[in-house]
Design a protein around this motif. Structure first.
Motif, PDB file in Angstrom:
ATOM      1  N   THR A   1       0.859  -1.069  -0.132  1.00 21.81           N
ATOM      2  CA  THR A   1       0.046  -0.096   0.144  1.00 21.81           C
ATOM      3  C   THR A   1       0.710   1.207   0.021  1.00 21.81           C
TER       4      THR A   1
ATOM      5  N   HIS B   1      -6.624   4.416  -5.848  1.00 17.94           N
ATOM      6  CA  HIS B   1      -7.151   3.605  -4.598  1.00 17.94           C
ATOM      7  C   HIS B   1      -7.599   2.359  -4.751  1.00 17.94           C
ATOM      8  N   LYS B   2      -8.401   2.061  -5.822  1.00 19.58           N
ATOM      9  CA  LYS B   2      -8.914   0.696  -6.079  1.00 19.58           C
ATOM     10  C   LYS B   2      -7.984  -0.247  -6.059  1.00 19.58           C
TER      11      LYS B   2
ATOM     12  N   ASP C   1      -2.171   4.378  -1.684  1.00 15.48           N
ATOM     13  CA  ASP C   1      -2.817   5.602  -0.869  1.00 15.48           C
ATOM     14  C   ASP C   1      -2.671   6.908  -1.632  1.00 15.48           C
ATOM     15  N   VAL C   2      -3.759   7.444  -1.774  1.00 11.75           N
ATOM     16  CA  VAL C   2      -3.657   8.683  -2.361  1.00 11.75           C
ATOM     17  C   VAL C   2      -4.170   9.916  -1.485  1.00 11.75           C
ATOM     18  N   SER C   3      -4.191   9.669  -0.174  1.00 13.12           N
ATOM     19  CA  SER C   3      -4.617  10.649   0.675  1.00 13.12           C
ATOM     20  C   SER C   3      -3.686  11.830   0.875  1.00 13.12           C
TER      21      SER C   3
END
Length: 327
Positions: A63, A82-83, A87-89
């Motif tokens: 991840t 994300h799928k 983690d693109v947060s």
């Protein structure tokens, strides 16, 4: 293993030229080149070096934390990443610019001429890796991949200040870097990634010999296309790992990113340098057989069969552990 991948996030516009670039270049007119290529195809795909590497790591069961700057047009792309385990947060969204664009022409022999419009990527220089790691947790490795040059220098400096292990991947940005900037990016990197041409350019930019570069890094990984990859560590005999052959080459964009994802995944699963490079080469061939840098999938059975053919039963058995975790 917690990985932070910093660098470009872009949309790729890929076209194909049915001839050869070399046949269009006149040796006595190289100082006056003015060419336009009529291309046969246009593929618009998700891309960007950091996003491509993070996507590959996601497929391999990690991840990765993606760090970069994008435009407001990123929402669908972000959902896709994300799928697939990314983690693109902590991706910064610009209020003014669009996501970067990569525009590329590939000829019949897989040679490429490309241009890159940075767009929102220039805002990545405002990202503070210290803030990111304070919120997301301390990573085991920070990969500084091609990005806005000021962002690359900032991320490298911050990694050193925080005592974070980092890998340097200056790649395409070597053409924009001054000597002192290139030296700052490379110095003290645990892993240095270049291709063959970039290896020579790096020495020219830094003013360092190959030995002097090796005095400053852990492992220098040099990708050599169909000739595979060479891993060099100071004081050791260079290790060359052959590429996994294919008769189904489709498009070379993102192949180096695929190698990096496979190699880092291998290291993250505790594989040796050689085994990690073998996984990286196999993963790179998977990308090569697909148009688009994020259109491939993990087929563990096929991948292991091909590694058995190329590297032998023992190598495939060692690497199978990594793929079992991903599955």
């Amino acid at each position: 293993m917690r990985l932070v991948v910093t660098g470009s996030i872009a949309t790729d516009h890929l076209t194909a030229f049915p001839g050869l670039f070399s046949e269009q270049l006149l040796p006595d007119q190289l100082a006056n080149v003015s060419l336009s290529f009529l291309v046969d195809d246009l593929q618009i795909r998700r891309g960007g070096v950091a996003a491509n590497i993070a996507f590959g790591l996601g497929l391999l069961g990690f991840t990765p934390l993606l760090v970069g700057a994008v435009g407001a047009d990123f929402s669908e792309y972000g959902a896709w990443l994300h799928k697939h385990g990314v983690d693109v947060s902590h991706v910064k969204v610009s209020e003014q610019a669009q996501t970067a664009r990569f525009m590329c022409i590939t000829d019949r022999d897989q040679n490429q001429i490309a241009a890159f419009y940075p767009g929102a990527m220039v805002e990545s220089r405002h990202i503070d890796l210290a803030d990111v790691t304070a919120r997301a947790g301390r990573p085991d490795l920070v990969l500084v991949a091609p990005d806005d040059p000021a962002a690359m220098l900032r991320h490298t400096s911050t990694s050193r200040r925080l005592g974070l292990v980092h890998a340097a991947d200056p790649s395409q940005q070597l053409a924009r870097l001054e000597g002192e900037e290139a030296r700052r990016l490379v110095d003290a990197a645990q892993v240095l990634f270049t291709n063959e041409y970039e290896a020579a350019l790096l020495c020219e930019r830094t003013g360092w010999s190959e030995r002097q570069v090796l005095d400053r890094v852990g492992t220098w990984v040099t990708t050599r296309g169909p000739k595979g990859v060479t891993l060099t560590t100071r004081g050791d005999v260079p290790l060359t790992v052959p590429a996994v052959p294919t008769e189904k080459a489709a498009e070379p964009t993102g192949v180096g990113d695929g190698f990096r994802a496979g190699y880092l995944a291998g290291l993250g699963r505790g594989l040796s340098q050689e085994r990690a490079a073998q996984l990286g080469c196999a993963w790179a061939t998977t990308v090569l057989e697909t148009v688009g840098t994020q259109e491939y999938r993990l087929d563990a059975e096929d991948l292991l069969a091909r590694m058995t053919d190329t590297y032998g039963v023992n190598a495939a058995a060692d690497i199978a552990r990594c793929l079992e975790v991903a599955a």
